[in-house]
Design a protein around this motif. Sequence first.
Motif, PDB file in Angstrom:
ATOM      1  N   ALA A  31     -23.357 -62.721  -5.303  1.00  0.00           N
ATOM      2  CA  ALA A  31     -24.318 -63.441  -4.452  1.00  0.00           C
ATOM      3  C   ALA A  31     -23.562 -64.189  -3.336  1.00  0.00           C
ATOM      4  O   ALA A  31     -22.354 -64.397  -3.424  1.00  0.00           O
ATOM      5  N   LEU A  32     -24.276 -64.572  -2.308  1.00  0.00           N
ATOM      6  CA  LEU A  32     -23.651 -65.329  -1.217  1.00  0.00           C
ATOM      7  C   LEU A  32     -23.067 -66.631  -1.775  1.00  0.00           C
ATOM      8  O   LEU A  32     -23.646 -67.219  -2.685  1.00  0.00           O
ATOM      9  N   GLN A  36     -25.870 -70.070  -6.011  1.00  0.00           N
ATOM     10  CA  GLN A  36     -26.262 -70.144  -7.416  1.00  0.00           C
ATOM     11  C   GLN A  36     -25.643 -71.407  -8.023  1.00  0.00           C
ATOM     12  O   GLN A  36     -24.794 -71.342  -8.905  1.00  0.00           O
ATOM     13  N   VAL A  37     -26.078 -72.526  -7.476  1.00  0.00           N
ATOM     14  CA  VAL A  37     -25.523 -73.802  -7.920  1.00  0.00           C
ATOM     15  C   VAL A  37     -26.634 -74.848  -8.035  1.00  0.00           C
ATOM     16  O   VAL A  37     -27.694 -74.699  -7.420  1.00  0.00           O
ATOM     17  N   VAL A 139     -14.652 -73.171  -0.805  1.00  0.00           N
ATOM     18  CA  VAL A 139     -14.838 -73.046  -2.248  1.00  0.00           C
ATOM     19  C   VAL A 139     -16.223 -72.478  -2.525  1.00  0.00           C
ATOM     20  O   VAL A 139     -17.210 -72.949  -1.966  1.00  0.00           O
ATOM     21  N   ASP A 140     -16.247 -71.455  -3.381  1.00  0.00           N
ATOM     22  CA  ASP A 140     -17.510 -70.878  -3.824  1.00  0.00           C
ATOM     23  C   ASP A 140     -17.732 -71.324  -5.269  1.00  0.00           C
ATOM     24  O   ASP A 140     -16.977 -70.952  -6.161  1.00  0.00           O
ATOM     25  N   TYR A 141     -18.767 -72.148  -5.486  1.00  0.00           N
ATOM     26  CA  TYR A 141     -19.014 -72.680  -6.830  1.00  0.00           C
ATOM     27  C   TYR A 141     -19.955 -71.815  -7.659  1.00  0.00           C
ATOM     28  O   TYR A 141     -20.362 -72.214  -8.749  1.00  0.00           O
ATOM     29  N   ASN A 142     -20.317 -70.629  -7.151  1.00  0.00           N
ATOM     30  CA  ASN A 142     -21.217 -69.767  -7.930  1.00  0.00           C
ATOM     31  C   ASN A 142     -20.648 -69.480  -9.326  1.00  0.00           C
ATOM     32  O   ASN A 142     -21.381 -69.362 -10.280  1.00  0.00           O
ATOM     33  N   ARG A 143     -19.333 -69.334  -9.412  1.00  0.00           N
ATOM     34  CA  ARG A 143     -18.714 -68.999 -10.687  1.00  0.00           C
ATOM     35  C   ARG A 143     -18.525 -70.231 -11.579  1.00  0.00           C
ATOM     36  O   ARG A 143     -18.278 -70.109 -12.768  1.00  0.00           O
ATOM     37  N   GLY A 144     -18.610 -71.403 -10.976  1.00  0.00           N
ATOM     38  CA  GLY A 144     -18.423 -72.652 -11.735  1.00  0.00           C
ATOM     39  C   GLY A 144     -19.517 -72.810 -12.789  1.00  0.00           C
ATOM     40  O   GLY A 144     -20.697 -72.782 -12.472  1.00  0.00           O
ATOM     41  N   GLY A 145     -19.120 -72.953 -14.043  1.00  0.00           N
ATOM     42  CA  GLY A 145     -20.095 -73.140 -15.113  1.00  0.00           C
ATOM     43  C   GLY A 145     -20.507 -71.852 -15.809  1.00  0.00           C
ATOM     44  O   GLY A 145     -21.305 -71.874 -16.745  1.00  0.00           O
TER      45      GLY A 145
END
Length: 472
Positions: A31-32, A36-37, A139-145
């Motif tokens: 995803a962009l 997704q945060v 920083v892309d936080y989509n992967r965070g969590g």
Amino acid sequence: MLYETVIGLEVHVQLKTASKLFCGCSTQFGALPNTQVCPVCLGFPGTLPVLNEKALTYAVMTGLALGSEIAKESKFDRKNYFYPDLPKAYQISQYDKPICVGGEVPVDIDGIKKSIRLTRIHLEEDAGKLVHFTRDSGVDYNRGGVPLVEIVSEPDLRSPKEAYEYLRSLKSILEYLDVSDCNMEEGSLRCDANVSLRPVGTEAFGTKAEIKNLNSFRNVEKAIIYEIERQKKILEDGGRIIQETRLWDQDQSLTRSMRSKEEAHDYRYFPEPDLVAISIPLEKIEFLKKNLPELPHIRCDRFMKEYGLSQYDAEVLTAEKNLADFFEKGAHCSKNAKALGNWIMGDLMRELKLKNLNISQSPVSVDALIELVELIEVGKISGKMAKDVFMNMFGEGQSPKDIVQSKGLSQLSDASELESVVKKVIQENPKSVEDYRSGKKNAITYLVGQVMKVTKGRANPKLVNELLEKEL
Ligand SMILES: [Zn+2]
């Protein structure tokens, strides 16, 4: 001096849940950035994490399949460090009370079975991802969590090959469990390797180096091979190995120092106060245990018994769940499962590999392969013709029967049709006929060859032999 290699692996596996470990954000890959945060996974003050039940179930399933002990009580801890990809400045992980303790991964190294012990399996959240541009970084936080299980092995591995086979076996089990898609390109399966050397015959471990950034099984193997040589050279020159973290440089095929132990992080773990302790009801563990899917080595044994496959064939066909499913779907309704297996492992896998396709993308269905096997069995086409028919099936996706019909490929098994050809060949080759009649029985091979030539390879060779013998 002779050295022995000691390897331990830490594998991070992304669990196949639709939402993240502590919030409802999507885990969809690609995803962009930062779409997704939410306040929870971005670590806003005042937000509270809520544990994803499915991720917990998947972690327990993984532990059960690998023979771990499932902890009666387990808890989450904060692993504190400051880094831009970690918005809370801590990661929620597990420290002294992991969800699964012990266990083992079965490994087959050139036919020798070995069992690699596990230290632990714990649940944790993933960090975000740094993206570097020419002049700045983002920083892309989509992967965070995103939920991960970390599977930590004991230092039981003794060679790069063993490490490779360990990862293969582990990946296969995880795929069978369907708890992860194990896609290494998308980072769903990542590996760090701890490598050290010690003089053969000694017990004490040497100083280890941790290699990070290993994004394929081949790279794990290559990095370990490189690291063994590097450490051996230092030791042989009378030097000392320093404990450090090294990065694998894929382009230059070498490891380089990232940070030494002195600079290493002190994580200052402490219990996560926002999450209650996890206690999994015994009934739930029993239920999951009873309902575990069939695992690769069990399926391999069953394939040997049920379909009469050799150990080797059964291993090849069960290594990947999708491949095993493909074969089994056909084996149920084929009269010759062994022949079907041979077509899958031989021609089909070769062509798929050439086109860089996996079994789920196969242009040839298993039903079409069954049809092909049957055409050979009833003598409609020869094994040699079948190879051509298969290539047409792969290229145009037609059914074998249609190809045989449209190309006029069917084998000539009609005696009356062949008789005239046989007679003609006998008439045109008096020399061979004379040789045969004077006792040179080998001369018949030439005559068979001539009949095959006239019929463009379509004649049934066995029948041709019989007819020739009768006429001569
Ligand atoms: Zn979120």
